[in-house]
Design a protein around this motif. Structure first.
Motif, mmCIF file in Angstrom:
data_model
loop_
_atom_site.group_PDB
_atom_site.id
_atom_site.type_symbol
_atom_site.label_atom_id
_atom_site.label_comp_id
_atom_site.label_asym_id
_atom_site.label_seq_id
_atom_site.Cartn_x
_atom_site.Cartn_y
_atom_site.Cartn_z
ATOM 1 N N THR A 82 0.837 -1.193 0.000
ATOM 2 C CA THR A 82 0.000 0.000 0.000
ATOM 3 C C THR A 82 0.874 1.246 0.000
ATOM 4 N N PHE A 83 1.966 1.199 0.736
ATOM 5 C CA PHE A 83 2.925 2.307 0.751
ATOM 6 C C PHE A 83 3.398 2.618 -0.672
ATOM 7 N N ALA A 84 3.753 1.584 -1.409
ATOM 8 C CA ALA A 84 4.247 1.801 -2.768
ATOM 9 C C ALA A 84 3.179 2.440 -3.650
ATOM 10 N N MET A 85 1.946 1.961 -3.530
ATOM 11 C CA MET A 85 0.866 2.516 -4.349
ATOM 12 C C MET A 85 0.570 3.962 -3.967
ATOM 13 N N GLU A 86 0.541 4.261 -2.676
ATOM 14 C CA GLU A 86 0.264 5.625 -2.227
ATOM 15 C C GLU A 86 1.382 6.581 -2.639
ATOM 16 N N THR A 87 2.619 6.117 -2.623
ATOM 17 C CA THR A 87 3.737 6.942 -3.083
ATOM 18 C C THR A 87 3.562 7.272 -4.560
ATOM 19 N N PHE A 88 3.225 6.260 -5.344
ATOM 20 C CA PHE A 88 2.986 6.463 -6.768
ATOM 21 C C PHE A 88 1.853 7.459 -7.000
ATOM 22 N N LEU A 89 0.749 7.298 -6.273
ATOM 23 C CA LEU A 89 -0.402 8.174 -6.467
ATOM 24 C C LEU A 89 -0.088 9.624 -6.096
ATOM 25 N N LEU A 90 0.658 9.827 -5.016
ATOM 26 C CA LEU A 90 1.061 11.188 -4.652
ATOM 27 C C LEU A 90 1.909 11.807 -5.770
ATOM 28 N N ALA A 91 2.856 11.044 -6.285
ATOM 29 C CA ALA A 91 3.711 11.537 -7.367
ATOM 30 C C ALA A 91 2.892 11.800 -8.626
ATOM 31 N N GLU A 92 1.989 10.898 -8.935
ATOM 32 C CA GLU A 92 1.155 11.052 -10.125
ATOM 33 C C GLU A 92 0.275 12.308 -10.046
ATOM 34 N N GLN A 93 -0.123 12.670 -8.831
ATOM 35 C CA GLN A 93 -0.939 13.871 -8.622
ATOM 36 C C GLN A 93 -0.095 15.145 -8.605
ATOM 37 N N GLY A 94 1.202 14.987 -8.779
ATOM 38 C CA GLY A 94 2.100 16.138 -8.778
ATOM 39 C C GLY A 94 2.573 16.560 -7.401
ATOM 40 N N TRP A 96 5.019 15.892 -5.517
ATOM 41 C CA TRP A 96 6.348 15.291 -5.436
ATOM 42 C C TRP A 96 6.987 15.467 -4.065
ATOM 43 N N GLY A 97 6.804 16.628 -3.448
ATOM 44 C CA GLY A 97 7.380 16.866 -2.126
ATOM 45 C C GLY A 97 6.791 15.932 -1.081
ATOM 46 N N ARG A 98 5.467 15.786 -1.072
ATOM 47 C CA ARG A 98 4.828 14.874 -0.123
ATOM 48 C C ARG A 98 5.201 13.423 -0.423
ATOM 49 N N SER A 99 5.327 13.101 -1.691
ATOM 50 C CA SER A 99 5.722 11.753 -2.074
ATOM 51 C C SER A 99 7.127 11.431 -1.552
ATOM 52 N N ALA A 100 8.049 12.349 -1.758
ATOM 53 C CA ALA A 100 9.430 12.151 -1.291
ATOM 54 C C ALA A 100 9.490 12.101 0.239
ATOM 55 N N LEU A 101 8.739 12.987 0.900
ATOM 56 C CA LEU A 101 8.706 12.993 2.360
ATOM 57 C C LEU A 101 8.191 11.661 2.892
ATOM 58 N N TYR A 102 7.171 11.138 2.267
ATOM 59 C CA TYR A 102 6.600 9.852 2.672
ATOM 60 C C TYR A 102 7.626 8.732 2.540
ATOM 61 N N VAL A 103 8.363 8.704 1.445
ATOM 62 C CA VAL A 103 9.383 7.668 1.246
ATOM 63 C C VAL A 103 10.476 7.782 2.304
ATOM 64 N N VAL A 104 10.980 8.987 2.509
ATOM 65 C CA VAL A 104 12.073 9.202 3.463
ATOM 66 C C VAL A 104 11.631 8.853 4.882
ATOM 67 N N LEU A 105 10.453 9.351 5.291
ATOM 68 C CA LEU A 105 9.964 9.056 6.642
ATOM 69 C C LEU A 105 9.729 7.563 6.837
ATOM 70 N N SER A 106 9.149 6.909 5.849
ATOM 71 C CA SER A 106 8.890 5.472 5.961
ATOM 72 C C SER A 106 10.185 4.697 6.130
ATOM 73 N N LEU A 107 11.166 5.024 5.329
ATOM 74 C CA LEU A 107 12.439 4.305 5.387
ATOM 75 C C LEU A 107 13.183 4.582 6.691
ATOM 76 N N LEU A 108 13.383 5.849 7.004
ATOM 77 C CA LEU A 108 14.174 6.192 8.190
ATOM 78 C C LEU A 108 13.478 5.773 9.486
ATOM 79 N N LEU A 109 12.199 6.090 9.621
ATOM 80 C CA LEU A 109 11.487 5.722 10.842
ATOM 81 C C LEU A 109 11.301 4.213 10.949
#
Length: 124
Positions: A82-94, A96-109
């Motif tokens: 679900t994380f992967a799909m939500e990241t894609f959808l955020l990026a697809e909606q333009g 990009w900042g929220r998409s990148a933040l989501y990836v970084v927070l998910s990985l680091l946390l």
């Protein structure tokens, strides 16, 4: 045979826990950012770090029970696809900042929570 039964039971319980937590987090924080999936992934990382280490290094837990908890419950609870799909959808909606933040927070946390879980299990 018992491994399949414990995985199935754990999977059902994990899915129910995921659904309950998703509704609770979305009720509190809304849906503008995927807070529910982020929090579930972090909790799942903490749980798998702690429980795997506790069951393998600290306590003698039957393999079927261990599979039911780690593969069944945490597998049913965790939401990385679900994380992967939500990241894609955020990026697809333009967004990009929220998409990148989501990836970084998910990985680091997620990594931090896994380390905390391992260290907590080794401390008991």
């Amino acid at each position: 045979m018992w491994a399949y039964v414990t995985i199935a039971i754990g999977g059902v319980l994990g899915c129910w826990a995921r659904y309950t937590m998703t509704n609770s987090v979305q009720g509190l924080l809304g849906r503008a950012f995927p807070y529910a999936t982020l929090s579930i992934n972090i909790v799942a990382c903490l749980l798998i770090g702690f429980l795997f280490t506790a069951m393998v290094e600290r306590f003698a837990v039957a393999p079927a029970i261990r599979l039911g908890i780690l593969t069944g419950f945490i597998g049913g609870f965790s939401t990385f696809s679900t994380f992967a799909m939500e990241t894609f959808l955020l990026a697809e909606q333009g967004a990009w900042g929220r998409s990148a933040l989501y990836v970084v927070l998910s990985l680091l946390l997620g990594l931090l929570a896994t380390f905390v879980g391992v260290f907590a299990a080794r401390a008991i």
